[in-house]
Design a protein around this motif. Structure first.
Motif, PDB file in Angstrom:
ATOM      1  N   THR A 295      -1.361   1.790   4.000  1.00  0.00           N
ATOM      2  CA  THR A 295      -2.819   1.648   4.053  1.00  0.00           C
ATOM      3  C   THR A 295      -3.285   0.313   3.455  1.00  0.00           C
ATOM      4  O   THR A 295      -3.957  -0.471   4.155  1.00  0.00           O
ATOM      5  CB  THR A 295      -3.506   2.840   3.360  1.00  0.00           C
ATOM      6  N   PRO A 296      -2.927   0.047   2.199  1.00  0.00           N
ATOM      7  CA  PRO A 296      -3.378  -1.261   1.682  1.00  0.00           C
ATOM      8  C   PRO A 296      -2.744  -2.435   2.416  1.00  0.00           C
ATOM      9  O   PRO A 296      -3.369  -3.474   2.607  1.00  0.00           O
ATOM     10  CB  PRO A 296      -2.971  -1.236   0.212  1.00  0.00           C
ATOM     11  N   LYS A 298      -2.059  -2.678   5.561  1.00  0.00           N
ATOM     12  CA  LYS A 298      -2.865  -2.938   6.746  1.00  0.00           C
ATOM     13  C   LYS A 298      -4.201  -3.567   6.375  1.00  0.00           C
ATOM     14  O   LYS A 298      -4.691  -4.506   7.022  1.00  0.00           O
ATOM     15  CB  LYS A 298      -3.128  -1.618   7.469  1.00  0.00           C
ATOM     16  N   GLN A 331       5.205   1.365  10.719  1.00  0.00           N
ATOM     17  CA  GLN A 331       4.347   2.534  10.948  1.00  0.00           C
ATOM     18  C   GLN A 331       4.884   3.369  12.109  1.00  0.00           C
ATOM     19  O   GLN A 331       4.941   4.603  12.028  1.00  0.00           O
ATOM     20  CB  GLN A 331       2.916   2.072  11.253  1.00  0.00           C
TER      21      GLN A 331
ATOM     22  N   THR B  14      -5.032   1.314  -2.647  1.00  0.00           N
ATOM     23  CA  THR B  14      -5.838   1.667  -1.474  1.00  0.00           C
ATOM     24  C   THR B  14      -7.326   1.548  -1.796  1.00  0.00           C
ATOM     25  O   THR B  14      -8.104   0.947  -1.037  1.00  0.00           O
ATOM     26  CB  THR B  14      -5.501   3.095  -1.029  1.00  0.00           C
ATOM     27  N   MET B  55      -5.742  14.208  -0.783  1.00  0.00           N
ATOM     28  CA  MET B  55      -4.677  14.429  -1.755  1.00  0.00           C
ATOM     29  C   MET B  55      -5.087  13.815  -3.090  1.00  0.00           C
ATOM     30  O   MET B  55      -4.803  12.653  -3.380  1.00  0.00           O
ATOM     31  CB  MET B  55      -3.373  13.767  -1.285  1.00  0.00           C
ATOM     32  N   ILE B  84      -4.309  10.875   4.694  1.00  0.00           N
ATOM     33  CA  ILE B  84      -3.034  10.732   5.410  1.00  0.00           C
ATOM     34  C   ILE B  84      -2.831  11.919   6.358  1.00  0.00           C
ATOM     35  O   ILE B  84      -2.274  11.790   7.437  1.00  0.00           O
ATOM     36  CB  ILE B  84      -1.879  10.636   4.401  1.00  0.00           C
ATOM     37  N   LYS B 105      -5.327   8.041   7.610  1.00  0.00           N
ATOM     38  CA  LYS B 105      -4.675   6.870   7.034  1.00  0.00           C
ATOM     39  C   LYS B 105      -3.265   6.769   7.565  1.00  0.00           C
ATOM     40  O   LYS B 105      -2.647   7.810   7.774  1.00  0.00           O
ATOM     41  CB  LYS B 105      -4.592   7.039   5.510  1.00  0.00           C
ATOM     42  N   PRO B 106      -2.653   5.600   7.707  1.00  0.00           N
ATOM     43  CA  PRO B 106      -3.300   4.274   7.539  1.00  0.00           C
ATOM     44  C   PRO B 106      -4.271   3.975   8.677  1.00  0.00           C
ATOM     45  O   PRO B 106      -3.963   4.248   9.821  1.00  0.00           O
ATOM     46  CB  PRO B 106      -2.134   3.312   7.503  1.00  0.00           C
ATOM     47  N   PHE B 107      -5.384   3.448   8.361  1.00  0.00           N
ATOM     48  CA  PHE B 107      -6.413   3.290   9.383  1.00  0.00           C
ATOM     49  C   PHE B 107      -6.528   1.813   9.785  1.00  0.00           C
ATOM     50  O   PHE B 107      -6.108   0.913   9.068  1.00  0.00           O
ATOM     51  CB  PHE B 107      -7.768   3.778   8.861  1.00  0.00           C
TER      52      PHE B 107
END
Lengths: 507, 121
Positions: A295-296, A298, A331, B14, B55, B84, B105-107
């Motif tokens: 996530t981070p 990306k 991913q 994040t 979560m 997630i 996520k991941p977005f």
């Protein structure tokens, strides 16, 4: 036919008695001087003749017919003679020949007795005739006047009477004899029948005896055999019992072994369940842990590449591009692992079916993989039919499947090769083909490659990066959309063709 | 006035990334690292939008969502669940508890900005 010996013997016995009686009588008369010596002498001569004829018959008793007739005729002759010399017509004992007639009938038959009757009758008839006509002298004994005995009526009466008497005697004795003979014959026959019957009953008795013997023997044999069989059965029974005991023991052992096995199985199952639970937990943890850093990554990639955190040099941009691609790759890998684990556990992949264009999907994937193709100088050709109908599908998943197929095509085609993607409508489905002129597939591998983790040659796969999961995932995706996927190849070194179909839902 | 966004997320990298992104777009961003703090901050700061992870330590994001949506003081604040977990059931669950939207996520960052704009204008 000669008369029976018994009859002859009877006749002879009577004759002897008569001779004896007559002899006594004459003897007595002579002794007492009643008769003249001439008369007694002639009587004795007569008796002698009678006796000799009897004796003759006695001696010839084996062949009696002629001797009997001789005897009878002599008797008759002597009787007539005695009658003549003792009164003749006057004599009231003119019936005496009846005895002869009777005997003849008794000894022989009606015919004989008739014959003797005729002879006797003719004899006295002659005597009457001769005396009546005084041709011969009359020897009277009652000193009766001539008128008394020379009477025509008296004579005729007498003759008629004697006629009737003689012939009656003839018939009666003859027929009596016949009747007796018939009776005797019948008796004889019934005797014979009785004898036959007796013989038959004797035979039957013998047969019965034999039968009884046979039965007894058979019974004994049977008894003996039954004893044998019983003994055999007893043996077999005890054998069987033994075997049953053995088998029961074996069965018991097997049973216990099975129970033991079942317990082991249960334990294993428990362990498996635990492992499965651990796997699930592990996977969800892994899924979480692997996705979290992405996530981070990306996010910052975006911020950097959009130059919102400062402008970038061309080199920096290129570097970031590479990082971007790699993180996309990462991913995809992570998504693949999670999808695969879901497939393995029989869980359905989440699909979001929406109307989508296969053309767009193919083009997007081709665009994204353009650089990969260029790196190996592969010629990527797209042949997409115009106006393909829209289908209901999860475009992300379909694109994943296309990515996997194209990835494989690139992997297994050497530099300078060609990869073609064709899409067209066929019957009621959409058909997509990914064709390469790479190393091809051996016929035995055509279905195996769709199995999880199967790699035809892991060295190539590892060199190109991958875990052999692309095809199973593509298969699952296609099949969840209601389609089919398969591989075709003309052989090693002759390229491969991967085909999948997707149903076009009405409209 | 600047629109205020509350991020309830326990993974600092994040949440910081999201905060940077949104701040660059001109939003005011607050961060809470667990559900309890998230609810407190909502009540005290009154954000215009909540980005909620599921979560979380202690109270789960779903619980937080439920609580906020059932409290009349906070129920009108739009909530986007960013998680997630992207399974159908999770999305359904979230929506049933009152979440306005759901972003797995991941977005794609552009997607996030799009959604934020949708709810904040």
């Amino acid at each position: 036919m000669p008369p029976e010996i018994e009859k002859i013997k009877l006749y002879l016995r009577i004759k002897w008695w008569v001779i004896a009686a007559a002899a006594l009588l004459i003897g007595a008369e002579t002794f007492f001087g009643v008769v003249s010596p001439v008369a007694s002498l002639s009587s004795f001569i007569a008796l002698a003749i009678a006796a000799s004829s009897a004796l003759f018959l006695q001696l010839r008793i084996e062949k009696p017919t002629v001797p009997i007739h001789i005897s009878l005729n002599f008797d008759l002759f002597l009787i007539i003679l005695a009658l003549y010399f003792n009164g003749g017509i006057e004599n009231s004992w003119l019936f005496f020949p009846v005895f002869i007639i009777f005997f003849s009938g008794y000894l022989f038959s009606v015919r004989a007795s008739l014959a003797y009757a005729v002879v006797s009758y003719l004899s006295i008839l002659l005597m009457f005739f001769l005396e009546y006509f005084k041709i011969i002298p009359h020897f009277g004994i009652y000193n009766l006047p001539e008128l008394y005995w020379r009477n025509t009526e008296y004579c005729i009466d007498y003759l008629v009477g004697m006629f009737m008497l003689y012939f009656f005697a003839a018939f009666s004795s003859g027929y009596l004899n016949q009747i007796m003979a018939q009776a005797a014959e019948r008796l004889g026959r019934s005797l014979k029948e009785t004898q036959t019957a007796q013989k038959e009953s004797e035979n039957a008795r013998k047969a019965l005896l034999n039968l009884t013997e046979d039965l007894t023997r058979a019974r004994d044999t049977l008894e003996a055999r039954v004893k044998e069989r019983t003994a055999e059965l007893e043996e077999a029974k005890s054998n069987l019992e033994q075997k049953v005991a053995e088998r029961t023991a074996e069965l018991e052992k097997s049973r216990r072994a099975v129970i033991h096995m079942m317990k082991d199985l249960k334990d294993d199952m428990e362990k498996l369940k635990v492992i499965d639970r651990m796997k699930t937990e592990f996977l969800s943890m892994v899924s979480h842990e692997l996705r979290t850093p992405l996530t981070p990554i990306k996010g910052y990639l975006y911020l950097l590449t959009s130059e919102k955190m400062g402008s970038l040099t061309d080199q920096q941009k290129k570097a970031l591009e590479i990082i971007s691609r790699q993180s996309e790759h990462l991913q995809t890998l992570i998504d693949s692992i999670l999808d695969l684990s879901r497939i393995e556990r029989g869980q359905p992949l989440p699909l979001k079916k929406e109307p989508m264009s296969i053309k767009a999907a193919i083009e997007e994937v081709a665009e994204a993989m353009k650089i990969q193709a260029q790196a190996k100088q592969l010629n990527l050709i797209l042949e997409i039919q115009e106006n393909l109908p829209t289908i209901m599908g999860d475009s992300i998943k379909i694109k994943r499947a296309l990515t996997n197929l194209l990835g494989n095509a690139f992997k297994f085609t050497p530099e300078g090769g060609e990869v073609k993607v064709r899409a067209f409508a066929e019957d009621s489905s959409l058909r997509v083909e990914v064709i390469d002129n790479g190393i091809g597939l051996a016929p035995e591998n055509l279905t195996k490659i769709f199995e999880k983790f199967y790699q035809v040659d892991s060295s190539i796969t590892r060199a190109a990066g991958g875990m052999g999961m692309g095809l199973p995932i593509a298969k699952e995706i296609v099949e969840l959309h209601g389609g089919k996927i398969w591989a075709e190849s003309e052989g090693l070194g002759k390229g491969s063709k991967f085909i999948f179909t997707l149903p076009i839902t009405g409209g | 006035m600047k629109k205020r966004i509350l991020i309830i997320e326990d993974h600092p990298e994040t949440s910081e990334m999201m905060a940077r992104m949104l701040e660059l777009e001109g939003y005011e961003v607050l961060i809470a690292s667990d559900g309890k703090m998230g609810i407190e901050k909502t009540l005290s700061e009154k954000p215009n939008l909540i980005l909620l992870d599921v979560m979380l330590p202690g109270m789960s994001g779903f619980e937080v969502c439920e609580k906020l949506k059932s409290d009349p003081k906070t129920s009108q604040i739009p909530i986007i669940i960013v998680s997630i977990r992207a399974a159908e059931e999770s999305i359904r669950k979230g929506k049933s508890l009152g979440a306005n939207d759901y972003l797995p996520k991941p977005f794609d960052p552009a997607k996030l900005l799009e959604l934020v704009k949708k709810y904040l204008g």
